[in-house]
Design a protein around this motif. Structure first.
Motif, short mmCIF file in Angstrom:
data_model
loop_
_atom_site.label_atom_id
_atom_site.label_comp_id
_atom_site.label_asym_id
_atom_site.label_seq_id
_atom_site.Cartn_x
_atom_site.Cartn_y
_atom_site.Cartn_z
N LEU A 1 -5.29 -1.13 -8.86
CA LEU A 1 -6.00 -0.05 -8.16
C LEU A 1 -5.24 1.27 -8.15
O LEU A 1 -5.80 2.33 -8.35
CB LEU A 1 -6.31 -0.47 -6.72
N PHE A 2 -3.90 1.15 -7.85
CA PHE A 2 -3.14 2.40 -7.61
C PHE A 2 -2.15 2.79 -8.69
O PHE A 2 -1.67 3.91 -8.71
CB PHE A 2 -2.38 2.30 -6.27
N TYR B 1 0.83 -1.20 0.00
CA TYR B 1 0.00 0.00 0.00
C TYR B 1 0.88 1.26 0.00
O TYR B 1 0.65 2.20 -0.76
CB TYR B 1 -0.94 0.00 1.22
N TYR B 2 1.92 1.22 0.87
CA TYR B 2 2.80 2.40 0.99
C TYR B 2 3.48 2.70 -0.35
O TYR B 2 3.46 3.84 -0.82
CB TYR B 2 3.84 2.15 2.09
N TYR B 3 4.04 1.68 -0.98
CA TYR B 3 4.77 1.92 -2.23
C TYR B 3 3.83 2.25 -3.39
O TYR B 3 4.09 3.15 -4.17
CB TYR B 3 5.64 0.70 -2.59
N HIS B 4 2.74 1.50 -3.50
CA HIS B 4 1.85 1.71 -4.65
C HIS B 4 0.97 2.96 -4.48
O HIS B 4 0.88 3.78 -5.38
CB HIS B 4 0.94 0.48 -4.87
N ALA B 5 0.33 3.12 -3.32
CA ALA B 5 -0.64 4.20 -3.13
C ALA B 5 0.01 5.52 -2.73
O ALA B 5 -0.37 6.58 -3.22
CB ALA B 5 -1.67 3.80 -2.09
N THR C 1 9.25 -5.68 -3.55
CA THR C 1 8.63 -7.01 -3.66
C THR C 1 9.63 -8.15 -3.40
O THR C 1 9.22 -9.27 -3.14
CB THR C 1 8.00 -7.22 -5.04
N HIS C 2 10.97 -7.84 -3.49
CA HIS C 2 11.96 -8.88 -3.18
C HIS C 2 11.81 -9.37 -1.74
O HIS C 2 12.11 -10.52 -1.44
CB HIS C 2 13.40 -8.36 -3.39
N LEU C 3 11.33 -8.46 -0.88
CA LEU C 3 11.14 -8.85 0.54
C LEU C 3 10.06 -9.93 0.69
O LEU C 3 10.01 -10.64 1.68
CB LEU C 3 10.76 -7.61 1.37
N ILE D 1 0.64 -17.37 -3.79
CA ILE D 1 -0.52 -16.96 -4.60
C ILE D 1 -1.15 -15.69 -4.01
O ILE D 1 -1.48 -14.75 -4.75
CB ILE D 1 -1.57 -18.11 -4.69
N PHE D 2 -1.28 -15.67 -2.67
CA PHE D 2 -1.86 -14.50 -2.02
C PHE D 2 -1.04 -13.23 -2.32
O PHE D 2 -1.59 -12.19 -2.70
CB PHE D 2 -1.94 -14.73 -0.49
N LEU D 3 0.29 -13.35 -2.17
CA LEU D 3 1.15 -12.17 -2.40
C LEU D 3 1.16 -11.76 -3.87
O LEU D 3 1.21 -10.57 -4.20
CB LEU D 3 2.57 -12.45 -1.89
N GLY D 4 1.09 -12.74 -4.75
CA GLY D 4 1.01 -12.45 -6.19
C GLY D 4 -0.26 -11.68 -6.50
O GLY D 4 -0.25 -10.66 -7.20
N ALA D 5 -1.37 -12.20 -5.93
CA ALA D 5 -2.66 -11.54 -6.14
C ALA D 5 -2.66 -10.13 -5.54
O ALA D 5 -3.23 -9.19 -6.12
CB ALA D 5 -3.76 -12.38 -5.51
N LEU D 6 -1.96 -9.99 -4.40
CA LEU D 6 -1.90 -8.69 -3.71
C LEU D 6 -1.23 -7.63 -4.59
O LEU D 6 -1.78 -6.53 -4.79
CB LEU D 6 -1.13 -8.85 -2.39
N ILE D 7 -0.07 -7.98 -5.15
CA ILE D 7 0.60 -6.94 -5.96
C ILE D 7 -0.16 -6.64 -7.26
O ILE D 7 -0.21 -5.50 -7.71
CB ILE D 7 2.10 -7.22 -6.26
N LEU D 8 -0.82 -7.66 -7.81
CA LEU D 8 -1.58 -7.42 -9.05
C LEU D 8 -2.81 -6.56 -8.78
O LEU D 8 -3.11 -5.62 -9.53
CB LEU D 8 -1.99 -8.76 -9.68
N THR D 9 -3.51 -6.85 -7.68
CA THR D 9 -4.71 -6.07 -7.32
C THR D 9 -4.32 -4.63 -7.00
O THR D 9 -4.94 -3.66 -7.47
CB THR D 9 -5.41 -6.71 -6.10
#
Lengths: 281, 154
Positions: free
Chosen positions: A237-238, A189-193, A202-204, A225-233
């Motif tokens: 959005l942002f 959220y911090y980096y994207h928004a 994302t390396h972290l 899968i969750f983290l992949g979906a998180l960055i794509l969503t």
């Protein structure tokens, strides 16, 4: 016991080296102990001498069973280190006992009728010692295999958090994973928004992905899968103006890495289970 | 060899009684904890069969091959039951002791000559059990390695 066995014990102690040499010749040629043929003869003799010299101590001790451990444990350790199969190590012990008796017979220790009766008692005592030693050698040998496996799997166990922490092992893992995933959400959220960039943070994410796969094997892929979906969503959005390709590749890499590590860990777990089952036997 | 025949007859005829004595001890002995929870009725046939088979090969000129045969099967059964190797071996040691204890209890070696013969019988029994120990450990070790190879392949 002391009186009738004294003759045999004196002979064994006095002629330890001679009996050990006879045993070494036997054990190094015997078809049931082939592993001994490649060992240096001096070392084999030394082992025999040690047994025969300790024989008095073992035979006359108040607690023979405990006294026998001095020899048995060292014998098992040396055989294990030299990779002598257990059945050969046990047969070498049989030959140790047999040569002792052969030597006594050859020297004519038990000649008279009375001495013959004493021979039965001496033989009983020798057999009892042998029973103790063979039991302890086999027990120790298995213990050594166990220790070796534990040592080899030690670092993996630490990573897998196999040691229970006050019985809350799985809660502890899930809790830690929850914190890491929450951290990943905040970071995304911090980096994207806020900053508006998709740079290297994302390396972290590989930390929770790899930990999940180590802890839960193939099932750990759900974290990837969750983290992949998180960055794509989050990207959708942002970061509408930035091309999505980079994050798609990142998400795919999460799943690939999580899957590969999980698959490897399942393999390691199988090996660990197998060793445990073998040792238990 | 003739002296051993008395012991041999005893083993063949009284295998069940010997096995019962053995079972009483093995379920209590501190070196065989695996057997402590075993039902005596289930383990008695194991020992009785062992004594029967041993009595059949006792006078053979070369008993090793026959011993390897029946001890191989004995090892397979104990491996399947997951009896730890050192405990299984100690239970065999106890079987040997009970042959002798039973013989002593039945007073089969009374006269002076018989007492001399006792030494021969004892030496023969020890030789048999040397083979038994080796054959048993060899097969058990082989099974452990086979199990490892099988699971590793998976």
């Amino acid at each position: 016991m002391q009186a009738y066995a004294a003759k045999l014990i004196d002979l064994i102690e006095l002629k330890a080296e001679n009996i050990a040499k006879q045993w070494a010749t036997d054990v190094m040629k015997h078809n049931r102990t082939p592993s001994y043929s490649s060992l240096p003869q001096d070392r084999v003799i030394e082992r025999g001498v040690e047994f025969y010299r300790l024989f008095r101590q073992m035979s006359l001790a108040d607690n023979s069973y405990e006294a026998a451990k001095t020899f048995s444990w060292r014998y098992a350790q040396e055989c294990y280190r030299e990779k002598i199969p257990l059945h050969e190590a046990v047969y070498a012990l049989i030959l140790l006992r047999r040569n002792l008796w052969l030597y006594a017979e050859f020297q004519g220790v038990f000649v008279t009728a009375l001495e013959k009766q004493q021979a039965v008692e001496s033989l009983n005592r020798t057999i009892l010692m042998y029973d103790y030693v063979s039991y302890q050698v086999i027990e120790k040998y298995q213990e050594l295999i166990n220790g070796d496996v534990d040592k080899k799997l030690g670092s993996i166990k630490t990573m897998m958090m196999s040691k229970p922490i006050s019985g809350i092992r799985s809660i502890y893992k899930s809790g830690l994973m929850g914190i890491l995933l929450l951290g990943a959400c905040i970071l995304t959220y911090y980096y994207h928004a806020t900053i508006g960039t998709g740079v290297i943070f994302t390396h972290l994410f590989y930390i929770p992905i790899i930990l999940a796969s180590i802890w839960w094997g193939k099932k750990g892929i759900f974290v990837a899968i969750f983290l992949g979906a998180l960055i794509l969503t989050s990207h959708a959005l942002f970061l509408k103006t930035v091309p999505l390709v980079d994050d798609i590749i990142r998400a795919l890499m999460f799943v690939v890495i999580g899957g590969v590590v999980g698959w490897l860990m399942d393999g390691i777990k199988k090996i660990e289970d197998l060793y445990k089952a073998t040792i238990k036997i | 060899m003739l002296a051993s025949l008395k012991l041999l007859d005893l083993m063949a005829d009284k295998s069940e009684s010997m096995a019962k004595q053995w079972a009483k001890e093995v379920v209590k002995n501190p070196k065989t904890p695996y057997y402590h929870n075993c039902d005596q009725d289930k383990i008695i046939p194991q020992a009785a069969e062992f004594y029967q088979k041993l009595s059949r090969v006792y006078t053979d000129k070369d008993p090793f091959t026959a011993i390897q045969g029946f001890m191989g099967k004995f090892a397979e059964a104990r491996f399947k039951e997951k009896v730890p190797l050192h405990e299984a071996l100690y239970s065999i040691i106890l079987m040997r002791r009970h042959i002798w204890l039973y013989a002593e209890f039945q007073a089969i070696f009374i006269s002076i000559i018989e007492q001399h013969q006792a030494l021969d019988s004892q030496l023969r029994t020890i030789l048999m059990f040397d083979y038994i120990t080796y054959a048993f450990t060899e097969r058990y070790w082989e099974l452990m390695n086979l199990e490892y190879a099988k699971k590793n392949k998976k």
